[in-house]
Design an enzyme around this catalytic site. Structure first.
Site, PDB file in Angstrom:
ATOM      1  N   ASP A  13       0.826  -1.210   0.000  1.00 56.11           N
ATOM      2  CA  ASP A  13       0.000   0.000   0.000  1.00 56.11           C
ATOM      3  C   ASP A  13       0.864   1.265   0.000  1.00 56.11           C
ATOM      4  OD1 ASP A  13      -2.355   1.403  -0.026  1.00 56.11           O
ATOM      5  OD2 ASP A  13      -2.763   1.163   2.119  1.00 56.11           O
ATOM      6  N   ASN A  61     -10.874  -2.307  -5.657  1.00 54.90           N
ATOM      7  CA  ASN A  61     -10.068  -1.333  -6.409  1.00 54.90           C
ATOM      8  C   ASN A  61     -10.692  -1.008  -7.778  1.00 54.90           C
ATOM      9  OD1 ASN A  61      -6.885  -2.563  -5.119  1.00 54.90           O
ATOM     10  ND2 ASN A  61      -8.119  -0.842  -4.405  1.00 54.90           N
TER      11      ASN A  61
HETATM   12  C1  IPE Z   1      -5.556  -2.645  -0.345  1.00 56.87           C
HETATM   13  O1  IPE Z   1      -5.202  -1.317  -0.408  1.00 56.87           O
HETATM   14  C2  IPE Z   1      -5.387  -3.280  -1.686  1.00 56.87           C
HETATM   15  C3  IPE Z   1      -4.035  -3.354  -2.218  1.00 56.87           C
HETATM   16  C4  IPE Z   1      -2.949  -2.951  -1.627  1.00 56.87           C
HETATM   17  C5  IPE Z   1      -3.923  -3.918  -3.522  1.00 56.87           C
HETATM   18  P1  IPE Z   1      -6.284  -0.152  -0.569  1.00 56.87           P
HETATM   19  O2  IPE Z   1      -5.516   1.112  -0.674  1.00 56.87           O
HETATM   20  O3  IPE Z   1      -7.195  -0.483  -1.691  1.00 56.87           O
HETATM   21  O4  IPE Z   1      -7.096  -0.268   0.788  1.00 56.87           O
HETATM   22  P2  IPE Z   1      -7.954   0.831   1.570  1.00 56.87           P
HETATM   23  O5  IPE Z   1      -8.943   1.384   0.595  1.00 56.87           O
HETATM   24  O6  IPE Z   1      -6.999   1.870   2.051  1.00 56.87           O
HETATM   25  O7  IPE Z   1      -8.576   0.076   2.694  1.00 56.87           O
HETATM   26  C1  IPE Z   2      -1.525   0.298  -3.419  1.00 52.16           C
HETATM   27  O1  IPE Z   2      -1.286   1.668  -3.400  1.00 52.16           O
HETATM   28  C2  IPE Z   2      -1.733  -0.251  -4.807  1.00 52.16           C
HETATM   29  C3  IPE Z   2      -3.124  -0.605  -5.116  1.00 52.16           C
HETATM   30  C4  IPE Z   2      -4.128  -0.569  -4.293  1.00 52.16           C
HETATM   31  C5  IPE Z   2      -3.391  -1.025  -6.474  1.00 52.16           C
HETATM   32  P1  IPE Z   2      -2.475   2.707  -3.405  1.00 52.16           P
HETATM   33  O2  IPE Z   2      -2.831   3.008  -4.822  1.00 52.16           O
HETATM   34  O3  IPE Z   2      -3.599   2.245  -2.567  1.00 52.16           O
HETATM   35  O4  IPE Z   2      -1.778   3.962  -2.779  1.00 52.16           O
HETATM   36  P2  IPE Z   2      -2.418   4.969  -1.729  1.00 52.16           P
HETATM   37  O5  IPE Z   2      -2.920   4.146  -0.578  1.00 52.16           O
HETATM   38  O6  IPE Z   2      -3.537   5.665  -2.437  1.00 52.16           O
HETATM   39  O7  IPE Z   2      -1.313   5.866  -1.363  1.00 52.16           O
HETATM   40 MG    MG Z   3      -4.042   2.458  -0.604  1.00 55.75          MG
END
Ligand code: IPE
Ligand code: IPE
Ligand code: MG
Length: 239
Positions: A13, A61
């Site tokens: 993340d 996502n």
């Molecule tokens: C979880 O991260 C999914 C991945 C890292 C692929 P998110 O960024 O989607 O989760 P939330 O929305 O902060 O809970």
């Molecule tokens: C994790 O990074 C990757 C995916 C969920 C695909 P994020 O895209 O959630 O990054 P933040 O949490 O918005 O910084």
């Molecule tokens: Mg994230």
């Protein structure tokens, strides 16, 4: 002596925030994150850990803007088709967990491609969770179990907690260490069944900065944990 976790999981993340903090577009963070995953997977599976499960894209996502979703899907294709040589050279087998529904044909084809190319590799398994949701996985497993009962393949009394593992997207052992980068301390629908006795490690580091050194800090923390599995510390057991 250093304890090596058999199965490590990472919620990768913070890609978006890594990029935004540098004045870059979010997608640059995804690109950097993908690059980091390749390096990290080789490192982790070279330390004696046999299984590495990573959260690459959740079912939720898909609720992100279409441009970001499209970028990620194209990035996955590029990775699986041409940027996993190091992983394959290091004898790592790539498998996937998640629902196939809603994934584009060219994404499914790229997943198939890297799975096939690495299918005889033996050193370790990289399980990539793509279009993955843990509640969905438990529901899907339950449907498969019910079907096997209806078809007379198993009896209702055969169902136990070990059997559930066999019906998951991939039959892998329980997770020993779960790492989430970026400072968030939640599971976001990740591996709810498999994390039952896992140690949890949270770090503020964003995934694109989570390198081998950062990983080794997580292993140090893991080595200072006392895993009791419900028993008491002196090792005496009521069998
Ligand atoms: C979880 O991260 C999914 C991945 C890292 C692929 P998110 O960024 O989607 O989760 P939330 O929305 O902060 O809970
Ligand atoms: C994790 O990074 C990757 C995916 C969920 C695909 P994020 O895209 O959630 O990054 P933040 O949490 O918005 O910084
Ligand atoms: Mg994230």
């Amino acid at each position: 002596m250093n304890k090596v976790p058999n199965h490590v999981a990472i919620i990768m993340d913070g890609n978006g925030r890594w990029a935004t903090n540098r004045g870059l577009v979010r997608t640059e963070g995804h690109r950097k994150g993908a690059y980091m995953l390749e390096k990290l997977a080789v490192h982790i599976l070279n330390t004696g850990t046999k299984y590495l499960t990573v959260y690459a894209f959740s079912t939720d996502n898909f609720k992100r803007p279409e441009t970001e979703v499209t970028f990620l899907m194209n990035l996955f294709i590029k990775m699986f088709k041409s940027e996993m040589d190091n992983i394959i050279k290091n004898d790592i087998k790539v498998v996937f967990s998640g629902r196939k529904e809603n994934l584009r044909d060219d994404v499914l084809e790229a997943m198939e491609y890297v799975s096939n190319k690495s299918k005889n590799n033996k050193k370790g398994i990289l399980n990539i969770c793509l279009n993955y949701g843990s509640q969905e996985e438990i529901v899907d497993a339950t449907k498969k179990i019910v079907k096997d009962v209806q078809d007379g393949i198993i009896n209702i009394d055969d169902i136990d907690k070990e059997m559930y593992y066999k019906y998951m997207y991939k039959d892998l052992p329980p997770i020993d260490l779960m790492i989430r980068t970026s400072g968030e301390q939640r599971l976001s629908n990740f591996m709810l069944y498999q994390l039952t006795y896992s140690e949890l490690y949270f770090t503020d580091t964003y995934f694109p900065d989570f390198d081998e050194k950062e990983y080794d800090k997580a292993i140090d923390a893991y080595n200072n944990r006392d895993r009791r599995f419900g028993k008491i510390k002196d090792g005496s057991e009521n069998k």
